[in-house]
Design a protein around this motif. Structure first.
Motif, PDB file in Angstrom:
ATOM      1  N   MET A   1       4.260  11.557  26.744  1.00 33.47           N
ATOM      2  CA  MET A   1       3.151  10.627  26.848  1.00 33.47           C
ATOM      3  C   MET A   1       3.175   9.693  25.639  1.00 33.47           C
ATOM      4  SD  MET A   1      -0.012  12.907  28.274  1.00 33.47           S
ATOM      5  CE  MET A   1       0.141  14.254  27.112  1.00 33.47           C
ATOM      6  N   THR A   2       3.172   8.424  25.910  1.00 36.13           N
ATOM      7  CA  THR A   2       3.167   7.420  24.860  1.00 36.13           C
ATOM      8  C   THR A   2       1.817   6.713  24.854  1.00 36.13           C
ATOM      9  OG1 THR A   2       5.524   7.064  25.166  1.00 36.13           O
ATOM     10  CG2 THR A   2       4.304   5.365  23.973  1.00 36.13           C
ATOM     11  N   PRO A   3       1.095   6.760  23.725  1.00 40.72           N
ATOM     12  CA  PRO A   3      -0.210   6.093  23.668  1.00 40.72           C
ATOM     13  C   PRO A   3      -0.090   4.578  23.818  1.00 40.72           C
ATOM     14  CG  PRO A   3       0.119   7.522  21.752  1.00 40.72           C
ATOM     15  CD  PRO A   3       1.419   7.448  22.491  1.00 40.72           C
ATOM     16  N   ASP A   4      -1.105   3.995  24.441  1.00 43.98           N
ATOM     17  CA  ASP A   4      -1.231   2.541  24.476  1.00 43.98           C
ATOM     18  C   ASP A   4      -1.463   2.057  23.040  1.00 43.98           C
ATOM     19  OD1 ASP A   4      -1.145   2.814  27.219  1.00 43.98           O
ATOM     20  OD2 ASP A   4      -3.160   2.062  27.586  1.00 43.98           O
ATOM     21  N   PRO A   5      -1.241   0.764  22.764  1.00 44.85           N
ATOM     22  CA  PRO A   5      -1.540   0.249  21.422  1.00 44.85           C
ATOM     23  C   PRO A   5      -2.988   0.571  21.033  1.00 44.85           C
ATOM     24  CG  PRO A   5      -0.336  -1.375  22.689  1.00 44.85           C
ATOM     25  CD  PRO A   5      -0.684  -0.260  23.645  1.00 44.85           C
ATOM     26  N   ALA A   6      -3.197   0.982  19.795  1.00 46.75           N
ATOM     27  CA  ALA A   6      -4.513   1.416  19.312  1.00 46.75           C
ATOM     28  C   ALA A   6      -5.355   0.221  18.882  1.00 46.75           C
ATOM     29  CB  ALA A   6      -4.335   2.411  18.172  1.00 46.75           C
ATOM     30  N   ILE A   7      -5.864  -0.495  19.883  1.00 49.01           N
ATOM     31  CA  ILE A   7      -6.691  -1.687  19.665  1.00 49.01           C
ATOM     32  C   ILE A   7      -8.093  -1.406  20.194  1.00 49.01           C
ATOM     33  CG2 ILE A   7      -6.958  -4.157  20.225  1.00 49.01           C
ATOM     34  CD1 ILE A   7      -4.447  -3.502  18.553  1.00 49.01           C
ATOM     35  N   ASN A   8      -9.113  -1.805  19.446  1.00 50.71           N
ATOM     36  CA  ASN A   8     -10.481  -1.579  19.910  1.00 50.71           C
ATOM     37  C   ASN A   8     -10.993  -2.765  20.737  1.00 50.71           C
ATOM     38  OD1 ASN A   8     -11.698  -3.559  18.159  1.00 50.71           O
ATOM     39  ND2 ASN A   8     -11.731  -2.063  16.494  1.00 50.71           N
ATOM     40  N   VAL A   9     -12.197  -2.608  21.282  1.00 53.10           N
ATOM     41  CA  VAL A   9     -12.773  -3.628  22.170  1.00 53.10           C
ATOM     42  C   VAL A   9     -13.088  -4.932  21.444  1.00 53.10           C
ATOM     43  CG1 VAL A   9     -13.699  -1.973  23.833  1.00 53.10           C
ATOM     44  CG2 VAL A   9     -15.130  -2.710  21.913  1.00 53.10           C
ATOM     45  N   LEU A  10     -13.072  -4.919  20.126  1.00 56.87           N
ATOM     46  CA  LEU A  10     -13.323  -6.127  19.334  1.00 56.87           C
ATOM     47  C   LEU A  10     -12.021  -6.820  18.939  1.00 56.87           C
ATOM     48  CD1 LEU A  10     -16.092  -4.604  17.036  1.00 56.87           C
ATOM     49  CD2 LEU A  10     -16.398  -5.959  19.133  1.00 56.87           C
ATOM     50  N   GLY A  11     -10.880  -6.209  19.315  1.00 58.46           N
ATOM     51  CA  GLY A  11      -9.580  -6.800  19.024  1.00 58.46           C
ATOM     52  C   GLY A  11      -8.945  -6.313  17.738  1.00 58.46           C
ATOM     53  N   GLY A  12      -9.612  -5.422  17.017  1.00 56.97           N
ATOM     54  CA  GLY A  12      -9.074  -4.900  15.760  1.00 56.97           C
ATOM     55  C   GLY A  12      -8.411  -3.550  15.943  1.00 56.97           C
ATOM     56  N   ALA A  13      -8.022  -2.959  14.821  1.00 58.13           N
ATOM     57  CA  ALA A  13      -7.409  -1.628  14.844  1.00 58.13           C
ATOM     58  C   ALA A  13      -8.442  -0.591  15.271  1.00 58.13           C
ATOM     59  CB  ALA A  13      -6.869  -1.280  13.461  1.00 58.13           C
ATOM     60  N   LEU A  14      -8.024   0.315  16.140  1.00 63.83           N
ATOM     61  CA  LEU A  14      -8.902   1.377  16.631  1.00 63.83           C
ATOM     62  C   LEU A  14      -9.273   2.314  15.486  1.00 63.83           C
ATOM     63  CD1 LEU A  14     -10.185   2.514  19.261  1.00 63.83           C
ATOM     64  CD2 LEU A  14      -8.185   4.016  19.415  1.00 63.83           C
ATOM     65  N   GLN A  15     -10.569   2.477  15.257  1.00 64.72           N
ATOM     66  CA  GLN A  15     -11.070   3.348  14.199  1.00 64.72           C
ATOM     67  C   GLN A  15     -11.247   4.766  14.728  1.00 64.72           C
ATOM     68  OE1 GLN A  15     -11.460   2.071  10.968  1.00 64.72           O
ATOM     69  NE2 GLN A  15     -10.337   0.465  12.043  1.00 64.72           N
ATOM     70  N   PRO A  16     -11.295   5.769  13.844  1.00 56.15           N
ATOM     71  CA  PRO A  16     -11.518   7.148  14.296  1.00 56.15           C
ATOM     72  C   PRO A  16     -12.891   7.297  14.954  1.00 56.15           C
ATOM     73  CG  PRO A  16     -10.883   7.085  11.964  1.00 56.15           C
ATOM     74  CD  PRO A  16     -11.122   5.672  12.397  1.00 56.15           C
ATOM     75  N   CYS A  17     -12.967   8.204  15.902  1.00 55.62           N
ATOM     76  CA  CYS A  17     -14.233   8.512  16.567  1.00 55.62           C
ATOM     77  C   CYS A  17     -14.834   9.785  15.982  1.00 55.62           C
ATOM     78  CB  CYS A  17     -14.020   8.644  18.070  1.00 55.62           C
ATOM     79  SG  CYS A  17     -15.541   8.953  19.004  1.00 55.62           S
ATOM     80  N   SER A  18     -14.095  10.905  16.038  1.00 59.78           N
ATOM     81  CA  SER A  18     -14.595  12.163  15.483  1.00 59.78           C
ATOM     82  C   SER A  18     -13.458  13.161  15.314  1.00 59.78           C
ATOM     83  CB  SER A  18     -15.652  12.773  16.406  1.00 59.78           C
ATOM     84  OG  SER A  18     -16.053  14.048  15.945  1.00 59.78           O
ATOM     85  N   THR A  19     -13.499  13.856  14.190  1.00 57.41           N
ATOM     86  CA  THR A  19     -12.576  14.979  13.989  1.00 57.41           C
ATOM     87  C   THR A  19     -13.341  16.296  13.900  1.00 57.41           C
ATOM     88  OG1 THR A  19     -12.582  14.608  11.593  1.00 57.41           O
ATOM     89  CG2 THR A  19     -10.782  13.597  12.861  1.00 57.41           C
ATOM     90  N   ALA A  20     -14.664  16.238  13.881  1.00 54.97           N
ATOM     91  CA  ALA A  20     -15.504  17.438  13.867  1.00 54.97           C
ATOM     92  C   ALA A  20     -16.733  17.168  14.726  1.00 54.97           C
ATOM     93  CB  ALA A  20     -15.894  17.801  12.442  1.00 54.97           C
ATOM     94  N   PRO A  21     -16.656  17.386  16.036  1.00 60.09           N
ATOM     95  CA  PRO A  21     -15.563  18.041  16.746  1.00 60.09           C
ATOM     96  C   PRO A  21     -14.375  17.096  16.967  1.00 60.09           C
ATOM     97  CG  PRO A  21     -17.212  17.355  18.323  1.00 60.09           C
ATOM     98  CD  PRO A  21     -17.763  17.045  16.942  1.00 60.09           C
ATOM     99  N   MET A  22     -13.204  17.685  17.110  1.00 65.06           N
ATOM    100  CA  MET A  22     -12.002  16.913  17.402  1.00 65.06           C
ATOM    101  C   MET A  22     -12.123  16.368  18.825  1.00 65.06           C
ATOM    102  SD  MET A  22      -9.243  15.759  16.079  1.00 65.06           S
ATOM    103  CE  MET A  22      -8.852  16.780  14.678  1.00 65.06           C
ATOM    104  N   THR A  23     -11.845  15.093  18.967  1.00 67.68           N
ATOM    105  CA  THR A  23     -12.025  14.442  20.265  1.00 67.68           C
ATOM    106  C   THR A  23     -10.809  13.614  20.613  1.00 67.68           C
ATOM    107  OG1 THR A  23     -13.587  13.156  21.609  1.00 67.68           O
ATOM    108  CG2 THR A  23     -13.180  12.369  19.356  1.00 67.68           C
ATOM    109  N   GLY A  24     -10.856  13.020  21.776  1.00 69.04           N
ATOM    110  CA  GLY A  24      -9.805  12.138  22.257  1.00 69.04           C
ATOM    111  C   GLY A  24      -8.875  12.810  23.236  1.00 69.04           C
ATOM    112  N   PHE A  25      -8.286  12.022  24.117  1.00 71.63           N
ATOM    113  CA  PHE A  25      -7.330  12.533  25.096  1.00 71.63           C
ATOM    114  C   PHE A  25      -6.187  13.269  24.418  1.00 71.63           C
ATOM    115  CE2 PHE A  25      -3.551  11.941  27.803  1.00 71.63           C
ATOM    116  CZ  PHE A  25      -3.990  12.573  28.958  1.00 71.63           C
ATOM    117  N   PHE A  26      -5.758  12.746  23.261  1.00 72.75           N
ATOM    118  CA  PHE A  26      -4.678  13.369  22.500  1.00 72.75           C
ATOM    119  C   PHE A  26      -5.193  14.373  21.470  1.00 72.75           C
ATOM    120  CE2 PHE A  26      -2.816   9.357  23.951  1.00 72.75           C
ATOM    121  CZ  PHE A  26      -1.614   9.795  24.465  1.00 72.75           C
ATOM    122  N   ARG A  27      -6.508  14.560  21.403  1.00 72.36           N
ATOM    123  CA  ARG A  27      -7.154  15.408  20.400  1.00 72.36           C
ATOM    124  C   ARG A  27      -6.660  15.049  19.001  1.00 72.36           C
ATOM    125  NH1 ARG A  27     -10.384  16.026  23.923  1.00 72.36           N
ATOM    126  NH2 ARG A  27     -11.198  18.002  24.698  1.00 72.36           N
TER     127      ARG A  27
END
Length: 123
Positions: free
Chosen positions: A1-27
């Motif tokens: 599985m290759t992630p899509d480019p990590a771009i956010n809805v504002l056009g910038g670099a995707l920032q972290p969401c949460s590591t406690a709890p760990m989240t995301g499709f890729f965790r």
């Protein structure tokens, strides 16, 4: 599985969401996505008690611990990469949680209009 480019809805670099709890499709703590992510786990939210109760009611219990999946269950205030369709459904039903735009993947825009994300923006 290759992630899509990590771009956010504002056009910038995707920032972290949460590591406690760990989240995301890729965790990996980010709302990264790829072609295999059928649910589009791309919207970074801060969950509320109202949202967690609604989510459980519609069949996606995010608050009950599931140790077999190393999942402690979400508590109000936790960050989480939510499926774009589920976020839109929650918005339509008036109980969507706040969104962190800088941590929400641009792929969410294929499902949720930017104006709706902005309506619930925390940042």
């Amino acid at each position: 599985m290759t992630p899509d480019p990590a771009i956010n809805v504002l056009g910038g670099a995707l920032q972290p969401c949460s590591t406690a709890p760990m989240t995301g499709f890729f965790r990996d703590g980010h709302c990264n996505t790829c072609a295999e992510d059928a649910g589009s786990h791309t919207v970074c939210v801060t969950v509320t008690a109202e949202f967690l109760a609604w989510s459980k009611y519609v069949g996606n219990d995010l608050s009950t611990p599931r140790p077999e999946y190393r999942f402690a269950g979400l508590q109000p205030g936790d960050g989480w990469c939510l499926c774009a369709g589920r976020f839109l459904q929650a918005a339509d039903e008036g109980c969507a949680p706040q969104v962190r735009l800088a941590a929400t993947h641009a792929r969410a825009l294929a499902v949720v209009p930017l104006s709706v994300l902005q309506e619930y923006a925390a940042d």
